[in-house]
Design a protein around this motif. Structure first.
Motif, short mmCIF file in Angstrom:
data_model
loop_
_atom_site.label_atom_id
_atom_site.label_comp_id
_atom_site.label_asym_id
_atom_site.label_seq_id
_atom_site.Cartn_x
_atom_site.Cartn_y
_atom_site.Cartn_z
N ARG A 56 0.62 -1.34 -0.23
CA ARG A 56 -0.13 -0.17 0.32
C ARG A 56 0.80 1.43 0.07
N ASN A 65 -7.56 3.36 -2.56
CA ASN A 65 -8.57 3.71 -2.42
C ASN A 65 -9.77 2.98 -2.63
N GLU A 66 -9.52 3.36 -4.42
CA GLU A 66 -10.04 2.81 -5.64
C GLU A 66 -10.13 1.36 -5.66
#
Length: 738
Positions: A56, A65-66
């Motif tokens: 991440r 976040n998508e």
């Protein structure tokens, strides 16, 4: 490659194409990267395994976040997960943009999934391309604003028609369908709930289509998975049987999405486009979100419509019709349930034909009863008790019982069914009901009234004067199984109208009984139309326009149930049956019985007389009439054992009218004029009559006597009536004129 040489490995092919390979184990929370994939992420070019947090940290936080939404969408639809992601270095700078493509593999037992995909560097998006491609930026902000607006609009839709209208008006960011259809499922058939962008009749071939048909919407309902068709070639290849049905619409792309609520697929939503759409993950995400909101909105609308249908059916089954038509009389009624919930409550009215009787009209119509009541509460149980009580009252009335006996039996019945124990041993919540029962003789206009804790009726006279008629009464039904309900007899004269209503009409809008009655009185006095117009005017003045169970409007926000029942004895000028003008001035008449056990009703008799004389020219004469009436009635209560019957009648043209007040009792003892001293507390009654009345007298009757007086409006006599200490509770300091 030479012929016969072995094929290169997958890793060699991907490396030659500058494409990395990765695998995400969702259960273990680990991501395995090959050397090329590690290089693209800014790591040393060697195979490695990272935790979810480690991987991440390499992506732009907005893009990361998508990822979850894209993956969840791919898992749900069984499609590819594709996204453009920005790679960040340790200083937080974007070093490149990559495209990730993967396909989820879901474990059938655990539900956990594993992703195997590729990573490839791509060039930056050209300016203006963000609106039609799945990258971060303006498109995302437009999408979020669109979804907020769409969610708000769909949440406010109250019916299936409104939901479909909102769905047809949605303008999606970057791509907007020009053809919409909502499919439902009934047993094994596909149905059309609504459509937009098509001509009437176009839905014919798709209505009642079998769910086994080779049609995208049928497949979506069967499987619960979305179907995306980016081109006519895709449609024809996947659904050759149904392609001819869709071909003539001239569309280029189609999306069929499941309408799912609580895990159950209730139908399908079709969005058709007149231009090619690639259905990128972001576009699929928008369509999927809209489909979920649309499903929720349709589900809510369906429940609300079912409740309205249930409410309407329940109330219509419990409330009667007012037929047959009664010759010489006109009847009108309104019922309006309170707002909220199922909109059912405890108010009701009824019209009951009575058996036998000597009074028959020319058409054969005999006596009948009018009933209005209010069971405590505004819930389903109140409506159920109302239905039971209404049936019981109808049964007791049909047996031929008098009004007092009907209410006594009904009270015992309600007490028995509410003071009981449920199957689990718990006591039921006791309920009571108010009720007004009127037995009507249409030939004579005689009304026999019994009242159980209910508001008194009111009468509108032929000239518009309105009197609230106090009647004897008992406790509400269901409170005391042995309660008594005395009967009051009134006569409804030609062109007079009787009003019966529940307290919802009186007390709504912050009014109490007094101010509420004054509001209703103004409406009755100004009325000059037929009965239905008057009924509508009463409820509309309280609540304003909307729909209800009878002709005429009401709003949806209501504080209490309303039931209104009107009875008019048809006469010249009443507006309900005769259109002739009034030739002679109408006669006003009121009649009140004051029992020995109810001396407090003397005050009610005085109020009745004041209301009768509301437009009398001389206020001093009105005070004189009230004083003399109080003296006569009090004399009967003090000096006899009988009840006092007061009859007041006003006749003649305005300005030249005559008032005659007569009090009758059953005693044969006649009053005599006396000469009391200054300090005497009694004996001035006849002296008072002589001073204030234009005419007076005492008439013996077969049984008992009557004492009467008359006042003439033109005489103006008694400009300054003497003060004999009349009190507010109906007693006079001079307790006998005898």
């Amino acid at each position: 490659m030479r012929t016969g040489e072995p094929l290169p490995t997958v890793g060699e092919v991907l490396a030659s194409l500058a494409t990395g390979l990765w695998r995400w184990d969702n259960e273990a929370g680990l991501v395995t990267l090959d050397a090329e994939c590690a290089r693209l992420l800014g790591l040393p070019a060697e195979p490695t395994t990272l935790t979810e947090a480690g991987i991440r940290s390499r992506f732009h936080p907005v893009d990361w976040n998508e990822i979850d939404g894209i993956v969840q969408l791919a898992v749900a639809e069984g499609t590819l997960a594709e996204a453009r992601l920005r790679i960040m270095d340790e200083q937080g700078r974007v070093i490149r943009t990559v495209r990730s493509r993967s396909r989820p593999s879901v474990h059938p037992e655990t539900g956990e999934y594993e992703l195997v995909g590729t990573l490839q560097e791509v060039s930056e998006q050209p300016p203006g391309a963000a609106a039609r491609t799945p990258v971060t930026g303006d498109w995302r902000r437009s999408r979020e604003a669109f979804l907020l607006d769409a969610g708000r609009a769909l949440a406010e839709a109250r019916s299936t028609e409104e939901v479909l209208r909102v769905a047809a008006g949605l303008s999606m960011p970057g791509f907007t369908p020009d053809g919409l259809a909502v499919f439902g499922a009934e047993t094994d058939r596909l149905t059309i709930i609504g459509h937009h962008g098509h001509q009437p009749g176009d839905e014919g071939p798709f209505s009642h289509m079998s769910l086994d048909t080779d049609y995208p919407a049928a497949e979506v309902v069967r499987t619960g998975r979305a179907v995306y068709l980016s081109s006519p070639e895709d449609y024809k290849a996947r659904y050759p049987a149904s392609w001819p049905l869709a071909q003539h619409f001239g569309r280029q792309s189609w999306a069929f999405l499941p309408l799912t609520v609580a895990g159950r697929t209730m139908g399908a939503w079709m969005a058709a486009f007149s231009y090619p759409v690639s259905f990128t993950p972001d576009e699929r995400s928008v369509l999927t979100t809209v489909a979920r909101m649309l499903a929720q909105a349709l589900s809510r609308a369906g429940v609300a419509e079912s409740e309205r249908e249930l409410t309407d059916g329940l109330q219509r089954s419990m409330l009667p019709t007012l037929g047959p038509e009664i010759p010489g009389m006109s009847v009108a009624a309104r019922y309006v349930p309170t707002g909220g919930g199922l909109q059912v409550g405890g108010d009701w009215y009824d019209m009951i034909p009575l058996p036998g009787g000597t009074s028959r009209t020319k058409s054969g119509a005999g006596r009948f009863a009018l009933v209005i009541g209010d069971v405590q509460g505004h819930d389903v149980r109140a409506a159920g008790l109302m239905g039971q009580l209404r049936i019981a009252l109808r049964a007791y009335a049909s047996e031929g019982h008098r009004p007092d006996a009907v209410l006594s039996r009904a009270s015992r019945f309600l007490y028995g069914i509410t003071d009981s124990v449920t199957q689990d041993g718990e006591s039921m919540d006791p309920r009571f009901a108010t009720c007004l029962y009127v037995e009507v003789d249409p030939a004579t206009g005689v009304l026999d009234i019994a009242r159980a804790g209910h508001p008194d009726p009111a009468i509108r006279m032929a000239d518009g004067t309105v009197l609230m008629r106090p009647t004897a009464g008992g406790l509400p039904l269901g409170v005391d199984p042995d309660a008594d309900y005395p009967t009051t007899r009134l006569v409804l004269e030609p062109a007079e109208t009787l009003l019966m209503c529940t307290d919802g009409l009186i007390e709504t809008g912050g009014h109490d009984l007094d101010t509420g009655w004054r509001r209703i009185r103004r409406i009755l006095e100004e009325h000059d139309g037929d009965m239905d117009v008057l009924a509508d005017s009463l409820v509309q003045a309280v609540h304003g326009p909307s729909s209800h169970h009878s002709p005429g409007p009401l709003i949806d926000r209501r504080e209490d149930d309303i039931a209104v029942l009107l009875l008019c004895r048809i006469g010249e000028g009443c507006g309900c049956g005769s259109t002739a003008d009034v030739i002679a001035p109408p006669v006003r008449r009121t009649m009140v019985t004051v029992a020995q056990a109810e001396p407090e009703r003397v005050a009610g008799a005085r109020q009745q007389l004041r209301e009768l004389l509301h437009d009398w020219a001389c206020d001093d004469q009105v005070d004189s009439a009230v004083l003399m009436t109080s003296e006569m009635v009090t004399n009967v209560l003090v000096h006899t054992d009988a009840d006092a019957l007061l009859v007041a009648q006003l006749s003649g043209d305005t300005g030249e009218r005559r008032l005659r007040v007569e009090v009758t009792d059953g005693s044969d003892d006649l009053p005599h004029k006396r000469r009391p001293g200054e300090l005497a507390s009694s004996g001035r009654g006849l002296v008072l009559m002589e001073l204030l009345a234009d005419a007076w007298g005492v008439d013996p009757r077969g049984q008992g006597k009557s004492i009467w007086f008359e006042l003439y409006e033109s005489s103006g006599k008694s400009d300054d009536p003497p003060d004999f200490g009349l009190s507010d509770d109906g007693d006079a300091s001079e307790d006998s004129p005898a």
